[in-house]
Enzyme design. Structure first.
Site, PDB file in Angstrom:
ATOM      1  N   GLN A  10     105.422   7.711 -20.591  1.00 27.11           N
ATOM      2  CA  GLN A  10     106.688   7.003 -20.428  1.00 27.11           C
ATOM      3  C   GLN A  10     107.866   7.971 -20.505  1.00 27.11           C
ATOM      4  O   GLN A  10     107.830   8.948 -21.246  1.00 27.11           O
ATOM      5  CB  GLN A  10     106.829   5.932 -21.518  1.00 27.11           C
ATOM      6  CG  GLN A  10     107.703   4.780 -21.087  1.00 27.11           C
ATOM      7  CD  GLN A  10     107.408   3.519 -21.892  1.00 27.11           C
ATOM      8  OE1 GLN A  10     106.310   3.325 -22.371  1.00 27.11           O
ATOM      9  NE2 GLN A  10     108.395   2.663 -22.034  1.00 27.11           N
ATOM     10  N   SER A  95     100.054   9.770 -23.945  1.00 25.71           N
ATOM     11  CA  SER A  95     100.210   8.364 -24.322  1.00 25.71           C
ATOM     12  C   SER A  95      99.658   7.459 -23.219  1.00 25.71           C
ATOM     13  O   SER A  95      98.456   7.482 -22.943  1.00 25.71           O
ATOM     14  CB  SER A  95     101.675   8.060 -24.665  1.00 25.71           C
ATOM     15  OG  SER A  95     101.806   6.782 -25.260  1.00 25.71           O
ATOM     16  N   LEU A  96     100.503   6.676 -22.520  1.00 22.19           N
ATOM     17  CA  LEU A  96      99.971   5.807 -21.464  1.00 22.19           C
ATOM     18  C   LEU A  96      99.245   6.616 -20.397  1.00 22.19           C
ATOM     19  O   LEU A  96      98.341   6.107 -19.712  1.00 22.19           O
ATOM     20  CB  LEU A  96     101.081   4.968 -20.828  1.00 22.19           C
ATOM     21  CG  LEU A  96     101.912   5.592 -19.693  1.00 22.19           C
ATOM     22  CD1 LEU A  96     101.282   5.326 -18.338  1.00 22.19           C
ATOM     23  CD2 LEU A  96     103.314   5.075 -19.711  1.00 22.19           C
ATOM     24  N   ARG A 120      99.685  -3.722 -22.871  1.00 23.33           N
ATOM     25  CA  ARG A 120     100.030  -2.709 -23.872  1.00 23.33           C
ATOM     26  C   ARG A 120     101.544  -2.628 -24.045  1.00 23.33           C
ATOM     27  O   ARG A 120     102.051  -2.582 -25.169  1.00 23.33           O
ATOM     28  CB  ARG A 120      99.463  -1.356 -23.436  1.00 23.33           C
ATOM     29  CG  ARG A 120      99.673  -0.199 -24.407  1.00 23.33           C
ATOM     30  CD  ARG A 120      98.976   1.039 -23.833  1.00 23.33           C
ATOM     31  NE  ARG A 120      99.070   2.208 -24.696  1.00 23.33           N
ATOM     32  CZ  ARG A 120     100.010   3.139 -24.630  1.00 23.33           C
ATOM     33  NH1 ARG A 120     100.982   3.012 -23.723  1.00 23.33           N
ATOM     34  NH2 ARG A 120     100.003   4.190 -25.435  1.00 23.33           N
ATOM     35  N   HIS A 204     103.815   4.975 -31.540  1.00 24.55           N
ATOM     36  CA  HIS A 204     102.960   5.960 -32.215  1.00 24.55           C
ATOM     37  C   HIS A 204     103.306   6.153 -33.687  1.00 24.55           C
ATOM     38  O   HIS A 204     103.394   7.273 -34.180  1.00 24.55           O
ATOM     39  CB  HIS A 204     102.987   7.298 -31.456  1.00 24.55           C
ATOM     40  CG  HIS A 204     102.473   7.181 -30.059  1.00 24.55           C
ATOM     41  ND1 HIS A 204     101.157   6.910 -29.769  1.00 24.55           N
ATOM     42  CD2 HIS A 204     103.120   7.227 -28.858  1.00 24.55           C
ATOM     43  CE1 HIS A 204     101.006   6.818 -28.456  1.00 24.55           C
ATOM     44  NE2 HIS A 204     102.175   6.992 -27.882  1.00 24.55           N
ATOM     45  N   GLN A 253      95.199   5.250 -30.767  1.00 21.10           N
ATOM     46  CA  GLN A 253      96.326   5.926 -30.118  1.00 21.10           C
ATOM     47  C   GLN A 253      97.633   5.145 -30.262  1.00 21.10           C
ATOM     48  O   GLN A 253      98.714   5.722 -30.279  1.00 21.10           O
ATOM     49  CB  GLN A 253      95.975   6.141 -28.641  1.00 21.10           C
ATOM     50  CG  GLN A 253      96.937   6.973 -27.858  1.00 21.10           C
ATOM     51  CD  GLN A 253      97.279   6.315 -26.539  1.00 21.10           C
ATOM     52  OE1 GLN A 253      97.830   5.222 -26.521  1.00 21.10           O
ATOM     53  NE2 GLN A 253      96.960   6.980 -25.459  1.00 21.10           N
TER      54      GLN A 253
END
Length: 313
Positions: A10, A95-96, A120, A204, A253
Protein backbone atom coordinates in the site's frame (compact mmCIF):
# COMPACT_ATOMS: atom_id res chain seq x y z
CA UNK A 1 21.79 -14.47 -12.36
CA UNK A 2 19.54 -15.44 -9.44
CA UNK A 3 16.37 -13.33 -9.34
CA UNK A 4 13.77 -12.55 -6.70
CA UNK A 5 10.47 -11.11 -7.85
CA UNK A 6 9.07 -8.61 -5.37
CA UNK A 7 5.59 -7.12 -5.17
CA UNK A 8 4.67 -3.65 -3.79
CA UNK A 9 2.34 -2.80 -0.94
CA UNK A 10 0.00 0.00 0.00
CA UNK A 11 1.16 3.49 -0.89
CA UNK A 12 2.00 2.50 -4.48
CA UNK A 13 -1.49 3.38 -5.72
CA UNK A 14 -1.96 6.31 -8.12
CA UNK A 15 -4.75 7.34 -10.45
CA UNK A 16 -3.97 5.95 -13.90
CA UNK A 17 -2.26 2.83 -12.57
CA UNK A 18 -2.43 -0.07 -15.01
CA UNK A 19 -4.16 1.89 -17.76
CA UNK A 20 -1.31 1.74 -20.28
CA UNK A 21 -1.00 -2.00 -19.66
CA UNK A 22 -4.70 -2.49 -20.38
CA UNK A 23 -4.50 -0.38 -23.53
CA UNK A 24 -1.45 -2.29 -24.79
CA UNK A 25 -2.14 -5.92 -23.86
CA UNK A 26 -5.29 -8.06 -23.99
CA UNK A 27 -3.85 -10.22 -21.19
CA UNK A 28 -3.72 -7.20 -18.87
CA UNK A 29 -7.26 -6.14 -19.76
CA UNK A 30 -8.46 -9.62 -18.91
CA UNK A 31 -6.92 -9.40 -15.43
CA UNK A 32 -8.65 -6.09 -14.68
CA UNK A 33 -11.96 -7.44 -15.97
CA UNK A 34 -11.66 -10.56 -13.82
CA UNK A 35 -10.93 -8.47 -10.71
CA UNK A 36 -13.91 -6.18 -11.46
CA UNK A 37 -16.17 -9.21 -11.79
CA UNK A 38 -14.83 -10.89 -8.64
CA UNK A 39 -15.53 -7.76 -6.60
CA UNK A 40 -18.79 -6.80 -8.36
CA UNK A 41 -17.18 -3.36 -8.58
CA UNK A 42 -15.78 -1.25 -11.40
CA UNK A 43 -12.42 -1.04 -9.68
CA UNK A 44 -10.55 -0.51 -12.95
CA UNK A 45 -12.54 2.69 -13.63
CA UNK A 46 -11.59 3.96 -10.16
CA UNK A 47 -7.95 3.03 -10.81
CA UNK A 48 -7.85 4.88 -14.12
CA UNK A 49 -10.08 7.88 -13.41
CA UNK A 50 -10.02 8.36 -9.64
CA UNK A 51 -10.76 10.16 -7.43
CA UNK A 52 -7.49 9.56 -5.60
CA UNK A 53 -9.13 9.67 -2.15
CA UNK A 54 -11.41 6.75 -3.07
CA UNK A 55 -8.55 4.77 -4.62
CA UNK A 56 -6.51 5.31 -1.45
CA UNK A 57 -9.19 3.70 0.74
CA UNK A 58 -7.60 0.51 2.05
CA UNK A 59 -10.31 -1.77 0.68
CA UNK A 60 -9.76 -0.37 -2.83
CA UNK A 61 -6.00 0.20 -2.80
CA UNK A 62 -5.17 -3.37 -1.79
CA UNK A 63 -6.91 -5.23 -4.65
CA UNK A 64 -5.95 -2.45 -7.10
CA UNK A 65 -2.22 -2.75 -6.40
CA UNK A 66 -2.47 -6.53 -6.64
CA UNK A 67 -4.35 -6.29 -9.96
CA UNK A 68 -1.56 -4.25 -11.59
CA UNK A 69 1.09 -6.72 -10.40
CA UNK A 70 -0.86 -9.70 -11.73
CA UNK A 71 -1.59 -7.91 -15.01
CA UNK A 72 2.18 -7.59 -15.47
CA UNK A 73 2.78 -11.25 -14.62
CA UNK A 74 0.05 -12.47 -16.99
CA UNK A 75 1.40 -10.23 -19.75
CA UNK A 76 4.93 -11.55 -19.30
CA UNK A 77 3.53 -15.07 -19.55
CA UNK A 78 1.44 -14.39 -22.65
CA UNK A 79 3.87 -12.10 -24.49
CA UNK A 80 7.12 -13.86 -23.78
CA UNK A 81 6.35 -17.38 -22.63
CA UNK A 82 7.66 -16.31 -19.23
CA UNK A 83 7.34 -18.86 -16.40
CA UNK A 84 7.91 -17.55 -12.90
CA UNK A 85 9.02 -20.97 -11.64
CA UNK A 86 11.83 -21.01 -14.24
CA UNK A 87 13.07 -17.46 -13.63
CA UNK A 88 12.64 -16.82 -9.88
CA UNK A 89 14.56 -18.14 -6.89
CA UNK A 90 12.06 -16.47 -4.53
CA UNK A 91 8.99 -14.27 -4.46
CA UNK A 92 8.28 -11.74 -1.73
CA UNK A 93 5.86 -8.88 -1.18
CA UNK A 94 5.55 -5.94 1.18
CA UNK A 95 2.44 -6.47 3.34
CA UNK A 96 -0.47 -6.83 0.86
CA UNK A 97 2.21 -7.50 -1.78
CA UNK A 98 2.66 -10.90 -0.18
CA UNK A 99 -0.77 -11.83 -1.58
CA UNK A 100 0.28 -10.61 -5.03
CA UNK A 101 3.43 -12.73 -4.79
CA UNK A 102 1.42 -15.79 -3.81
CA UNK A 103 -1.11 -15.24 -6.59
CA UNK A 104 1.74 -14.93 -9.09
CA UNK A 105 3.16 -18.21 -7.77
CA UNK A 106 -0.19 -19.99 -8.05
CA UNK A 107 -1.11 -20.28 -4.36
CA UNK A 108 -4.35 -18.33 -4.88
CA UNK A 109 -6.34 -17.79 -8.03
CA UNK A 110 -6.87 -14.21 -9.16
CA UNK A 111 -10.53 -13.84 -8.18
CA UNK A 112 -9.96 -15.26 -4.71
CA UNK A 113 -6.98 -12.94 -4.21
CA UNK A 114 -9.07 -9.89 -5.14
CA UNK A 115 -11.86 -10.90 -2.75
CA UNK A 116 -9.57 -11.71 0.18
CA UNK A 117 -7.73 -8.40 -0.22
CA UNK A 118 -11.02 -6.48 -0.30
CA UNK A 119 -11.98 -8.24 2.94
CA UNK A 120 -8.52 -7.63 4.43
CA UNK A 121 -8.83 -3.91 3.74
CA UNK A 122 -12.31 -3.75 5.25
CA UNK A 123 -11.28 -5.79 8.29
CA UNK A 124 -8.25 -3.58 8.94
CA UNK A 125 -10.40 -0.46 8.71
CA UNK A 126 -13.03 -1.92 11.08
CA UNK A 127 -10.43 -2.93 13.66
CA UNK A 128 -9.67 0.61 14.85
CA UNK A 129 -12.00 3.63 14.48
CA UNK A 130 -10.62 6.31 12.16
CA UNK A 131 -8.58 8.85 14.12
CA UNK A 132 -7.69 6.58 17.05
CA UNK A 133 -4.64 4.98 15.46
CA UNK A 134 -1.72 6.28 13.41
CA UNK A 135 1.53 5.34 11.71
CA UNK A 136 4.71 7.38 11.38
CA UNK A 137 7.96 6.96 9.51
CA UNK A 138 11.21 7.55 11.39
CA UNK A 139 14.05 8.39 9.00
CA UNK A 140 17.72 8.17 9.89
CA UNK A 141 17.40 5.69 12.75
CA UNK A 142 18.45 2.07 12.43
CA UNK A 143 15.97 -0.55 13.54
CA UNK A 144 17.13 -1.11 17.14
CA UNK A 145 17.12 2.62 17.86
CA UNK A 146 13.67 3.03 16.31
CA UNK A 147 12.30 0.11 18.33
CA UNK A 148 13.62 1.76 21.50
CA UNK A 149 11.85 5.00 20.53
CA UNK A 150 8.58 3.11 20.08
CA UNK A 151 8.97 1.39 23.46
CA UNK A 152 9.71 4.69 25.20
CA UNK A 153 6.74 6.37 23.51
CA UNK A 154 4.23 3.66 24.41
CA UNK A 155 3.67 4.70 28.07
CA UNK A 156 1.16 1.89 28.50
CA UNK A 157 -0.39 2.39 25.05
CA UNK A 158 0.35 0.44 21.87
CA UNK A 159 3.30 1.77 19.86
CA UNK A 160 5.50 -0.67 17.99
CA UNK A 161 7.76 -1.01 14.97
CA UNK A 162 5.53 -2.02 12.06
CA UNK A 163 7.80 -1.95 8.98
CA UNK A 164 11.57 -2.37 9.00
CA UNK A 165 12.21 -1.02 5.52
CA UNK A 166 15.99 -0.78 5.75
CA UNK A 167 18.40 2.06 5.16
CA UNK A 168 17.35 3.83 8.33
CA UNK A 169 13.65 3.83 7.49
CA UNK A 170 11.37 2.34 10.15
CA UNK A 171 7.61 2.79 10.41
CA UNK A 172 5.94 2.72 13.83
CA UNK A 173 2.27 2.03 14.43
CA UNK A 174 -0.18 2.26 17.31
CA UNK A 175 -2.42 4.58 19.29
CA UNK A 176 -2.25 8.05 17.75
CA UNK A 177 -1.04 9.84 20.90
CA UNK A 178 1.75 7.30 21.38
CA UNK A 179 2.84 7.52 17.74
CA UNK A 180 2.93 11.33 18.05
CA UNK A 181 5.14 10.92 21.14
CA UNK A 182 7.43 8.66 19.11
CA UNK A 183 7.86 11.40 16.51
CA UNK A 184 8.99 13.86 19.18
CA UNK A 185 11.27 11.35 20.94
CA UNK A 186 12.87 10.34 17.62
CA UNK A 187 13.91 13.94 17.05
CA UNK A 188 15.93 13.82 20.27
CA UNK A 189 17.56 10.51 19.30
CA UNK A 190 19.10 11.70 16.04
CA UNK A 191 16.34 11.00 13.52
CA UNK A 192 16.77 13.08 10.36
CA UNK A 193 13.03 13.37 9.92
CA UNK A 194 9.89 11.86 11.45
CA UNK A 195 6.33 12.34 10.27
CA UNK A 196 2.85 10.88 10.35
CA UNK A 197 1.85 8.82 7.32
CA UNK A 198 -1.43 9.44 5.46
CA UNK A 199 -3.02 6.11 6.38
CA UNK A 200 -6.45 5.37 7.80
CA UNK A 201 -5.49 2.69 10.33
CA UNK A 202 -2.50 1.53 12.44
CA UNK A 203 -1.39 -1.50 10.42
CA UNK A 204 0.97 -4.24 11.62
CA UNK A 205 0.55 -3.79 15.35
CA UNK A 206 -1.50 -5.51 18.07
CA UNK A 207 -4.43 -3.10 17.54
CA UNK A 208 -5.12 -5.10 14.36
CA UNK A 209 -6.01 -8.27 16.34
CA UNK A 210 -9.74 -8.08 15.36
CA UNK A 211 -8.67 -7.96 11.69
CA UNK A 212 -6.32 -10.91 12.21
CA UNK A 213 -9.22 -12.91 13.67
CA UNK A 214 -11.37 -12.07 10.64
CA UNK A 215 -8.60 -13.08 8.27
CA UNK A 216 -8.08 -16.37 10.12
CA UNK A 217 -11.68 -17.28 9.48
CA UNK A 218 -11.60 -16.17 5.84
CA UNK A 219 -8.30 -17.89 5.02
CA UNK A 220 -9.42 -21.12 6.69
CA UNK A 221 -12.09 -21.50 4.01
CA UNK A 222 -9.85 -20.67 1.04
CA UNK A 223 -8.31 -23.12 -1.40
CA UNK A 224 -4.52 -22.72 -1.35
CA UNK A 225 -1.82 -24.51 -3.32
CA UNK A 226 1.84 -24.61 -2.41
CA UNK A 227 3.58 -21.84 -4.39
CA UNK A 228 5.56 -22.72 -7.50
CA UNK A 229 8.36 -20.52 -6.14
CA UNK A 230 9.28 -20.29 -2.42
CA UNK A 231 7.96 -17.22 -0.58
CA UNK A 232 10.14 -15.18 1.77
CA UNK A 233 7.53 -14.32 4.38
CA UNK A 234 7.15 -10.89 5.99
CA UNK A 235 6.88 -12.17 9.55
CA UNK A 236 9.78 -14.67 9.47
CA UNK A 237 12.09 -13.15 6.82
CA UNK A 238 12.78 -16.70 5.65
CA UNK A 239 11.74 -19.24 3.04
CA UNK A 240 8.38 -21.00 3.17
CA UNK A 241 6.77 -23.21 0.54
CA UNK A 242 4.00 -25.09 2.39
CA UNK A 243 0.44 -23.84 1.84
CA UNK A 244 -0.79 -24.52 5.39
CA UNK A 245 2.23 -22.79 6.94
CA UNK A 246 1.66 -19.81 4.63
CA UNK A 247 -1.99 -19.65 5.72
CA UNK A 248 -0.90 -19.19 9.34
CA UNK A 249 1.78 -16.64 8.45
CA UNK A 250 -0.74 -14.51 6.54
CA UNK A 251 -2.83 -14.29 9.72
CA UNK A 252 0.24 -13.40 11.81
CA UNK A 253 1.20 -10.77 9.22
CA UNK A 254 -1.85 -8.60 10.07
CA UNK A 255 -0.47 -7.78 13.53
CA UNK A 256 3.19 -8.66 12.89
CA UNK A 257 6.02 -6.50 11.68
CA UNK A 258 6.99 -6.46 8.00
CA UNK A 259 10.63 -7.57 8.22
CA UNK A 260 11.58 -6.24 4.80
CA UNK A 261 15.22 -5.40 5.51
CA UNK A 262 15.84 -8.88 6.88
CA UNK A 263 13.92 -10.46 3.99
CA UNK A 264 16.13 -8.76 1.40
CA UNK A 265 19.28 -9.69 3.33
CA UNK A 266 18.06 -13.30 3.56
CA UNK A 267 17.51 -13.49 -0.20
CA UNK A 268 20.91 -11.92 -0.85
CA UNK A 269 22.53 -14.48 1.47
CA UNK A 270 20.82 -17.25 -0.54
CA UNK A 271 22.55 -16.01 -3.68
CA UNK A 272 19.96 -13.60 -5.10
CA UNK A 273 21.77 -10.87 -7.03
CA UNK A 274 18.84 -9.29 -8.90
CA UNK A 275 15.49 -8.02 -7.62
CA UNK A 276 12.60 -7.41 -10.02
CA UNK A 277 9.75 -5.21 -8.73
CA UNK A 278 6.51 -6.20 -10.43
CA UNK A 279 3.62 -3.74 -10.63
CA UNK A 280 2.91 -0.15 -9.62
CA UNK A 281 5.69 2.22 -8.61
CA UNK A 282 9.31 1.80 -7.59
CA UNK A 283 9.12 1.95 -3.77
CA UNK A 284 10.58 -1.51 -3.12
CA UNK A 285 13.39 -0.95 -5.63
CA UNK A 286 14.47 2.08 -3.60
CA UNK A 287 14.45 0.01 -0.42
CA UNK A 288 16.45 -2.82 -2.01
CA UNK A 289 19.12 -0.39 -3.23
CA UNK A 290 19.64 0.80 0.35
CA UNK A 291 19.83 -2.76 1.74
CA UNK A 292 21.58 -4.88 -0.93
CA UNK A 293 23.82 -2.29 -2.51
CA UNK A 294 25.54 -4.70 -4.94
CA UNK A 295 22.33 -6.23 -6.32
CA UNK A 296 20.86 -5.39 -9.70
CA UNK A 297 17.32 -4.02 -9.74
CA UNK A 298 14.58 -3.69 -12.33
CA UNK A 299 10.99 -2.46 -12.32
CA UNK A 300 8.35 -3.99 -14.57
CA UNK A 301 5.14 -2.01 -14.52
CA UNK A 302 4.66 -0.29 -17.88
CA UNK A 303 4.39 -1.66 -21.44
CA UNK A 304 7.90 -0.39 -22.22
CA UNK A 305 9.30 -2.08 -19.10
CA UNK A 306 7.52 -5.34 -20.00
CA UNK A 307 9.14 -5.31 -23.45
CA UNK A 308 12.55 -4.37 -22.03
CA UNK A 309 12.44 -7.06 -19.35
CA UNK A 310 11.42 -9.80 -21.79
CA UNK A 311 14.25 -8.72 -24.10
CA UNK A 312 16.72 -9.05 -21.20
CA UNK A 313 15.84 -12.68 -20.43
Amino acid sequence: MSRAFIFPGQGSQAVGMGRELAESFVSAREVFQEVDEALSQNLSKLMWEGPQEDLTLTENAQPAIMAVSLAVVRTLEKQGGFKLADKAAFVAGHSLGEYSALAAAGTFDLSDTARILKLRGQAMQRAVPVGEGAMAVLLGLEFDAAAEVAAEASQGEVCAAANDNGGGQVVVSGVKAAVERAIEIAKTKGAKRSMLLPVSAPFHCSLMKPAADEMAGALAGMTMQSPSVPLVANVTASRVADADTIRGLLVEQVTGMVRWRESVLYMEAQGVDAFVEVGAGKALTGMVKRIAKEAQTATVGTPAEVESFLASL
